[in-house]
Design an enzyme around this catalytic site. Structure first.
Site, short mmCIF file in Angstrom:
data_model
loop_
_atom_site.label_atom_id
_atom_site.label_comp_id
_atom_site.label_asym_id
_atom_site.label_seq_id
_atom_site.Cartn_x
_atom_site.Cartn_y
_atom_site.Cartn_z
N GLU A 292 -17.03 13.31 11.75
CA GLU A 292 -17.52 14.07 12.90
C GLU A 292 -16.71 15.34 13.10
OE1 GLU A 292 -19.75 11.44 16.09
OE2 GLU A 292 -17.90 12.17 16.95
N HIS A 321 -14.24 -5.72 -6.40
CA HIS A 321 -15.33 -6.49 -6.99
C HIS A 321 -16.68 -5.98 -6.53
CE1 HIS A 321 -12.43 -9.52 -8.46
NE2 HIS A 321 -11.76 -9.13 -7.41
N LYS A 435 -29.76 12.72 19.96
CA LYS A 435 -29.75 12.17 21.33
C LYS A 435 -30.96 12.71 22.10
CE LYS A 435 -24.76 11.74 22.04
NZ LYS A 435 -23.61 12.25 22.77
O1 PA5 Z 1 -15.93 11.64 19.16
C1 PA5 Z 1 -16.79 11.78 20.01
O2 PA5 Z 1 -16.71 12.63 20.90
C2 PA5 Z 1 -18.00 10.87 20.04
O3 PA5 Z 1 -18.05 10.03 18.95
C3 PA5 Z 1 -18.00 10.04 21.30
O4 PA5 Z 1 -16.85 9.25 21.34
C4 PA5 Z 1 -19.24 9.15 21.39
O5 PA5 Z 1 -20.40 9.93 21.23
C5 PA5 Z 1 -19.28 8.47 22.74
O6 PA5 Z 1 -19.25 9.42 23.77
P1 PA5 Z 1 -18.87 9.03 25.24
O7 PA5 Z 1 -17.46 8.62 25.28
O8 PA5 Z 1 -19.12 10.28 26.04
O9 PA5 Z 1 -19.78 7.93 25.65
#
Ligand code: PA5
Length: 468
Positions: A292, A321, A435
Site C-alpha cells: 500500500e 514444499h 470503496k
Molecule cells: O493503511 C491504511 O491506512 C489502511 O490499510 C487502513 O488501515 C484500512 O483501510 C482501515 O482504515 P480505518 O482504520 O480508517 O478503518
C-alpha cells in the site's frame, strides 16, 4: 548476547551471488540518493503523516493508561475481540502471533492469565456467526479500531455487535466496548462521545499501516500480557540506530537502497520468508505496509511512474514444499527475505528410532531447532546456486524488544524506499475507487454514489462465450 537484530545483504550483491546480483558500483552510484532519502525522511520526522516516528518517544502517559485499561479488561472479561481491518488488524495479529503462545486461545485460562483474543478483519457472512458461537457476550470486550471512523467493514461489525450486546448485557453493554479512532475526524469519535465509550486516540500523523506501535496495536497486546514497553524500547533502539545516513551503519537505509536497485533491475516481487511460525503473520503485516505504501502511479511531482514491488507471504520450511521450485528456477523477478531466529523459545529434541533406516535414524538425537535452521541454510544455498537475490534478517530471539525493532525497521525501510522512488508513501488513493464502487453497488443514495452507479453501467457487456 546482543539483542540487536542483524541484516545480512551479502546474497543481494553480485560479489557474492554472481552477476544477477547488485554490483558494488550500482550501490555506490545509489548512495547519494540514499543519503537524500534519509535526509527527506528525517526532515519529515513527526510532521504530516510521519507521526509514527514519534511513537517510540511520546507515549509514556498513554502506555500507563493502556496498561491500566488492560488490567481491568483482564479482570472482567474472558475474550477480547478486535474489530478492524487493514492497518487496524494486521499489526495486532502479527504481534500476538509473535509474542504469545502459538495456541494462545486454546491454553487453559490459568496458563493464559488473560482473555482469549480474536481479530475479526473480514465481513465474510459466516465469520460473525462463528464468533458468536465461541464467545460469551457477557464476558467479552470489543475493541473497535478505525482511524477514519467510517470504514464500512468495521462499522457494520460495530452495528452487529452493539445490537447483540444490548440484547445480552442490557444496560451494561457500553462497558463492553473500547474505541480506538481519530480524536478529531470521522463519525466514530462522535458516537464514542455520545455513548461515553472508553476511547483511545490514533494520532493524526499515524496512518493505518504505520499504527501498530500506537493504541491500535498496544491495547490488544497489553490485554494479552505482552510487554508493550519492550516493544516501544525496541522500536526506539532501531530508530536510534538509523539516525545516521551512513548506509553501512543504517540497516534500514541499506536495505531500502538495495531493494530499490533490485526493483529497477526487474525484481518486482518481494518474498518474505520467516523461518518461525511466530513470525508468520509478520509477513502479512509487511505485505500491506510494502504494497500500500509503494504501489503508486504518480511521483511527488505528478509524473506517471507505476512503481511498487508485489509482496509475497511465505513460511519456512512449509513453503519450501510449495513455492521454492518457482523461486529457484522461475523468472529472476524476486528478492527473498529470510527472517531467521537464532534462539527459539523451545527446544524439540528428535528421539532415536527407525535404526534400520539410516536416513531417518540419522535424525535421532538431533532437534527441530537444528533441522529448521539446516533447512533454512539449505534453501539459502539453493537460491545462491540459482543466483537469486536474498537477504537475511536475524533475530537473536523473538521477544518484545526484537519485535519492536523489526516493526520499526520495516517502517523505516518503507519510508526510505518511498523517498527513493519519489512517491507519496503514506497515502492510498488506489483503494478509494473500490470503496466508492462498493457503496454504489450497495445502493447508497448520494450524488457521487449515484454517478458511480451510472458510470459502472458503462462497462462493456460480458460475452456469454467467456462464461462457462
Ligand atoms: O493503511 C491504511 O491506512 C489502511 O490499510 C487502513 O488501515 C484500512 O483501510 C482501515 O482504515 P480505518 O482504520 O480508517 O478503518
Amino acid at each position: 548476547m546482543s539483542n540487536q537484530i542483524r541484516l545480512d545483504v551479502n546474497p543481494m550483491m553480485a560479489e557474492y551471488v554472481g552477476p544477477r546480483g547488485i554490483a558494488r558500483a550500482e550501490l555506490d552510484a545509489m548512495i547519494p540518493e540514499m543519503k537524500k532519502a534519509h535526509a527527506a525522511v528525517e526532515a519529515g520526522r513527526g510532521k504530516d503523516m510521519q507521526g509514527w516516528m514519534d511513537l517510540p518517544y511520546n507515549q509514556d502517559a498513554i502506555v500507563a493508561e493502556i496498561e491500566a485499561t488492560a488490567a481491568k479488561v483482564c479482570e472482567e472479561f474472558e475474550a477480547f475481540v478486535v474489530l478492524g481491518i487493514g492497518g487496524s488488524a494486521l499489526g495486532p495479529a502479527a504481534v500476538q502471533a509473535a509474542l504469545n503462545h502459538l495456541h494462545y486461545n486454546e491454553l487453559p485460562a490459568e496458563k493464559r492469565k488473560a482473555p482469549r483474543l480474536y481479530i475479526e478483519d473480514n465481513i465474510d457472512p459466516e465469520r460473525m456467526a462463528a464468533l458468536m458461537d465461541v464467545v460469551d457476550l457477557k464476558k467479552t470486550c470489543f475493541n473497535v479500531i478505525t482511524k477514519s471512523g467510517g470504514t464500512a467493514e468495521t462499522m457494520s461489525q460495530y452495528l452487529i455487535v452493539t445490537e447483540a450486546l444490548k440484547a445480552a448485557c442490557g444496560d451494561d453493554w457500553k462497558k463492553h466496548i473500547i474505541i480506538t479512532t481519530s480524536e478529531q475526524k470521522g463519525f466514530l469519535i462522535k458516537i464514542a462521545k455520545r455513548e461515553g465509550f472508553k476511547t483511545f486516540y490514533i494520532p493524526d500523523g499515524v496512518g493505518g499501516r504505520f499504527s501498530e506501535l500506537c493504541p491500535v496495536g498496544l491495547i490488544a497486546a497489553a490485554v494479552c500480557n505482552i510487554d508493550i514497553r519492550g516493544l516501544l524500547a525496541g522500536a526506539k533502539e532501531m530508530d536510534e540506530r538509523c539516525k545516521t545516513d551512513d548506509v553501512f551503519a543504517n540497516p534500514a537505509l541499506l536495505d531500502a537502497g538495495l531493494m530499490v536497485i533490485a526493483m529497477n533491475k526487474g525484481a518486482n516481487m518481494s518474498v518474505m520468508m520467516p523461518y518461525a511460525d511466530s513470525l508468520k503473520l509478520m509477513a502479512d503485516w509487511y505485505a500491506q505496509l510494502w504494497a500500500e505504501s509503494l504501489g503508486k502511479n504518480l511521483t511527488l511531482d505528478g509524473k506517471p511512474c507505476n512503481v511498487g514491488q508485489t509482496p509475497i507471504k511465505t513460511l519456512g520450511v512449509t513453503d519450501q514444499h510449495s513455492q521454492l521450485q518457482l523461486y529457484t528456477e522461475g523468472p529472476f523477478d524476486k528478492v527473498i527475505t529470510f527472517l531467521k531466529v537464532d534462539a527459539f523459545r523451545a527446544t524439540t529434541p528428535i528421539p532415536h528410532g527407525c535404526d534400520d533406516i539410516p536416513t531417518i535414524a540419522f535424525l535421532g538425537g538431533k532437534s527441530h531447532n537444528q533441522l529448521i535452521e539446516s533447512e533454512r541454510q539449505g534453501t539459502e544455498y539453493a537460491l545462491f546456486k540459482a543466483q537469486r537475490m536474498c537477504q537475511i534478517i536475524s533475530l537473536p530471539e523473538v521477544n518484545a524488544n526484537t519485535i519492536g525493532q523489526l516493526l520499526y525497521f520495516f517502517e523505516l525501510v518503507t519510508a526510505y524506499a518511498g523517498a527513493l522512488l519519489n512517491i507519496n508513501t503514506f497515502n492510498q488513493p488506489g483503494v478509494e475507487e473500490s470503496k466508492l464502487a462498493a457503496y454504489a453497488v450497495m445502493g447508497y443514495d448520494s450524488e457521487v454514489h449515484t454517478a458511480k452507479r451510472e458510470e459502472m453501467k458503462n462497462r462493456p457487456e460480458r460475452k456469454a462465450e467467456y462464461i462457462l
